[in-house]
Design a protein around this motif. Structure first.
Motif, PDB file in Angstrom:
ATOM      1  N   GLY A  20      43.322  60.839  24.066  1.00 26.90           N
ATOM      2  CA  GLY A  20      42.192  60.199  23.422  1.00 26.90           C
ATOM      3  C   GLY A  20      42.432  58.718  23.192  1.00 26.90           C
ATOM      4  O   GLY A  20      41.556  57.903  23.409  1.00 26.90           O
ATOM      5  N   GLU A  21      43.614  58.343  22.794  1.00 26.23           N
ATOM      6  CA  GLU A  21      43.954  56.960  22.481  1.00 26.23           C
ATOM      7  C   GLU A  21      45.089  56.529  23.401  1.00 26.23           C
ATOM      8  O   GLU A  21      46.174  57.074  23.354  1.00 26.23           O
ATOM      9  N   ARG A  22      44.810  55.545  24.248  1.00 27.18           N
ATOM     10  CA  ARG A  22      45.848  55.080  25.166  1.00 27.18           C
ATOM     11  C   ARG A  22      46.620  53.931  24.547  1.00 27.18           C
ATOM     12  O   ARG A  22      46.051  53.107  23.822  1.00 27.18           O
ATOM     13  N   THR A  23      47.900  53.858  24.852  1.00 25.74           N
ATOM     14  CA  THR A  23      48.734  52.804  24.293  1.00 25.74           C
ATOM     15  C   THR A  23      48.518  51.503  25.050  1.00 25.74           C
ATOM     16  O   THR A  23      47.965  51.481  26.151  1.00 25.74           O
ATOM     17  N   TYR A  24      48.992  50.423  24.468  1.00 27.41           N
ATOM     18  CA  TYR A  24      48.869  49.094  25.064  1.00 27.41           C
ATOM     19  C   TYR A  24      49.525  49.057  26.442  1.00 27.41           C
ATOM     20  O   TYR A  24      48.968  48.525  27.396  1.00 27.41           O
ATOM     21  N   ASN A  25      50.712  49.651  26.564  1.00 32.19           N
ATOM     22  CA  ASN A  25      51.433  49.641  27.840  1.00 32.19           C
ATOM     23  C   ASN A  25      50.696  50.445  28.909  1.00 32.19           C
ATOM     24  O   ASN A  25      50.727  50.083  30.086  1.00 32.19           O
ATOM     25  N   GLU A  26      50.033  51.532  28.525  1.00 33.23           N
ATOM     26  CA  GLU A  26      49.253  52.307  29.487  1.00 33.23           C
ATOM     27  C   GLU A  26      48.044  51.521  29.971  1.00 33.23           C
ATOM     28  O   GLU A  26      47.640  51.626  31.129  1.00 33.23           O
ATOM     29  N   LEU A  27      47.466  50.702  29.087  1.00 32.13           N
ATOM     30  CA  LEU A  27      46.308  49.899  29.464  1.00 32.13           C
ATOM     31  C   LEU A  27      46.690  48.766  30.414  1.00 32.13           C
ATOM     32  O   LEU A  27      45.873  48.320  31.218  1.00 32.13           O
ATOM     33  N   LEU A  28      47.934  48.297  30.337  1.00 29.15           N
ATOM     34  CA  LEU A  28      48.381  47.196  31.188  1.00 29.15           C
ATOM     35  C   LEU A  28      48.429  47.579  32.671  1.00 29.15           C
ATOM     36  O   LEU A  28      48.417  46.703  33.532  1.00 29.15           O
ATOM     37  N   VAL A  29      48.454  48.869  32.961  1.00 21.59           N
ATOM     38  CA  VAL A  29      48.524  49.336  34.348  1.00 21.59           C
ATOM     39  C   VAL A  29      47.263  48.933  35.123  1.00 21.59           C
ATOM     40  O   VAL A  29      47.337  48.629  36.315  1.00 21.59           O
ATOM     41  N   ASN A  30      46.118  48.901  34.466  1.00 20.33           N
ATOM     42  CA  ASN A  30      44.837  48.658  35.133  1.00 20.33           C
ATOM     43  C   ASN A  30      44.415  47.189  35.163  1.00 20.33           C
ATOM     44  O   ASN A  30      43.270  46.894  35.477  1.00 20.33           O
ATOM     45  N   LEU A  31      45.308  46.268  34.844  1.00 19.87           N
ATOM     46  CA  LEU A  31      44.943  44.854  34.757  1.00 19.87           C
ATOM     47  C   LEU A  31      44.624  44.255  36.122  1.00 19.87           C
ATOM     48  O   LEU A  31      45.193  44.630  37.147  1.00 19.87           O
ATOM     49  N   ASN A  32      43.712  43.274  36.112  1.00 20.44           N
ATOM     50  CA  ASN A  32      43.387  42.499  37.308  1.00 20.44           C
ATOM     51  C   ASN A  32      44.471  41.454  37.543  1.00 20.44           C
ATOM     52  O   ASN A  32      45.153  41.041  36.601  1.00 20.44           O
ATOM     53  N   PRO A  33      44.593  40.964  38.768  1.00 17.21           N
ATOM     54  CA  PRO A  33      45.579  39.911  39.030  1.00 17.21           C
ATOM     55  C   PRO A  33      45.231  38.574  38.370  1.00 17.21           C
ATOM     56  O   PRO A  33      46.116  37.745  38.171  1.00 17.21           O
ATOM     57  N   ILE A  34      43.964  38.357  37.994  1.00 17.65           N
ATOM     58  CA  ILE A  34      43.591  37.072  37.386  1.00 17.65           C
ATOM     59  C   ILE A  34      43.687  37.089  35.862  1.00 17.65           C
ATOM     60  O   ILE A  34      43.349  36.096  35.226  1.00 17.65           O
ATOM     61  N   ALA A  35      44.123  38.180  35.266  1.00 15.92           N
ATOM     62  CA  ALA A  35      44.113  38.328  33.805  1.00 15.92           C
ATOM     63  C   ALA A  35      45.249  37.539  33.152  1.00 15.92           C
ATOM     64  O   ALA A  35      46.197  38.094  32.615  1.00 15.92           O
ATOM     65  N   GLN A  36      45.137  36.223  33.178  1.00 17.53           N
ATOM     66  CA  GLN A  36      46.091  35.329  32.521  1.00 17.53           C
ATOM     67  C   GLN A  36      45.299  34.259  31.792  1.00 17.53           C
ATOM     68  O   GLN A  36      44.357  33.723  32.363  1.00 17.53           O
ATOM     69  N   PRO A  37      45.589  33.886  30.583  1.00 19.76           N
ATOM     70  CA  PRO A  37      46.643  34.351  29.685  1.00 19.76           C
ATOM     71  C   PRO A  37      46.262  35.681  29.022  1.00 19.76           C
ATOM     72  O   PRO A  37      45.125  35.866  28.602  1.00 19.76           O
ATOM     73  N   LEU A  38      47.223  36.575  28.956  1.00 17.68           N
ATOM     74  CA  LEU A  38      47.016  37.904  28.391  1.00 17.68           C
ATOM     75  C   LEU A  38      47.489  37.928  26.942  1.00 17.68           C
ATOM     76  O   LEU A  38      48.573  37.441  26.635  1.00 17.68           O
ATOM     77  N   ALA A  39      46.667  38.490  26.074  1.00 14.63           N
ATOM     78  CA  ALA A  39      47.016  38.592  24.657  1.00 14.63           C
ATOM     79  C   ALA A  39      48.096  39.646  24.455  1.00 14.63           C
ATOM     80  O   ALA A  39      48.102  40.681  25.127  1.00 14.63           O
ATOM     81  N   SER A  40      48.994  39.378  23.526  1.00 15.09           N
ATOM     82  CA  SER A  40      50.016  40.361  23.164  1.00 15.09           C
ATOM     83  C   SER A  40      49.356  41.500  22.390  1.00 15.09           C
ATOM     84  O   SER A  40      48.178  41.425  22.025  1.00 15.09           O
ATOM     85  N   ARG A  41      50.118  42.543  22.133  1.00 11.46           N
ATOM     86  CA  ARG A  41      49.583  43.684  21.376  1.00 11.46           C
ATOM     87  C   ARG A  41      49.112  43.221  19.995  1.00 11.46           C
ATOM     88  O   ARG A  41      48.041  43.606  19.531  1.00 11.46           O
ATOM     89  N   ARG A  42      49.899  42.370  19.346  1.00 11.34           N
ATOM     90  CA  ARG A  42      49.559  41.898  17.999  1.00 11.34           C
ATOM     91  C   ARG A  42      48.302  41.030  18.016  1.00 11.34           C
ATOM     92  O   ARG A  42      47.413  41.186  17.175  1.00 11.34           O
ATOM     93  N   LEU A  43      48.232  40.113  18.967  1.00  9.04           N
ATOM     94  CA  LEU A  43      47.063  39.243  19.073  1.00  9.04           C
ATOM     95  C   LEU A  43      45.814  40.046  19.439  1.00  9.04           C
ATOM     96  O   LEU A  43      44.717  39.759  18.941  1.00  9.04           O
ATOM     97  N   THR A  44      45.968  41.063  20.268  1.00  3.43           N
ATOM     98  CA  THR A  44      44.837  41.916  20.636  1.00  3.43           C
ATOM     99  C   THR A  44      44.249  42.584  19.395  1.00  3.43           C
ATOM    100  O   THR A  44      43.030  42.610  19.208  1.00  3.43           O
TER     101      THR A  44
END
Length: 153
Positions: A20-44
């Motif tokens: 039901g709830e995915r972790t931050y690291n699991e969500l990072l798998v689906n990132l686009n190549p242009i997703a920079q700058p990426l927010a940290s878990r805390r900033l998110t």
């Protein structure tokens, strides 16, 4: 014929509870190549809280069309983009617009979570948070951290 109730402690129930709830690291798998700058878990998390406060004051712009229109009109704020949006052509022009107008922008891992933070059941690929005196402290804190992120290459 009677229905057989599912065992609440069965393997299906445990699988639903963990997925039901995915972790931050699991969500990072689906990132686009242009997703920079990426927010940290805390900033998110801070950005989600700021977005929730902005929604209460009706100080957000949601969706590519609306955000683009108000950026062109000269509105200021933090642009939060979802890093898992496909195809990337839908919103790849927005970071360039931000850089031209010196607006801070940041990517977060999930469009589903971004939509939920805005109080919507629909996923949202971009949100612009405008400053307001009700949540100025949270906004300023997010703004500082977003501006401190390294610029994209």
């Amino acid at each position: 014929m009677t229905k057989i109730k599912a065992d609440p402690d069965g393997p299906e129930a445990q699988a639903e509870a963990c997925c039901g709830e995915r972790t931050y690291n699991e969500l990072l798998v689906n990132l686009n190549p242009i997703a920079q700058p990426l927010a940290s878990r805390r900033l998110t998390r801070k950005l989600y809280k700021c977005i929730k406060k902005a929604v209460k004051q009706k100080q957000i712009r949601r969706g590519v069309k609306e955000v683009q229109k108000f950026v062109n009109k000269g509105e200021k704020g933090i642009m939060v983009l979802a890093g898992d949006t496909l195809p990337i052509e839908v919103y790849c022009h927005l970071p360039v617009m931000c850089e031209d107008r010196n607006l801070p922008y940041v990517y977060i891992p999930s469009k589903t979570d971004l939509g939920a933070a805005a109080g919507s059941k629909r996923p949202t690929c971009v949100i612009m948070v405008k400053p307001h005196e009700e949540y100025q402290e949270a906004y300023d804190e997010c703004l500082e951290e977003v501006q401190a992120l390294p610029p994209p290459l």
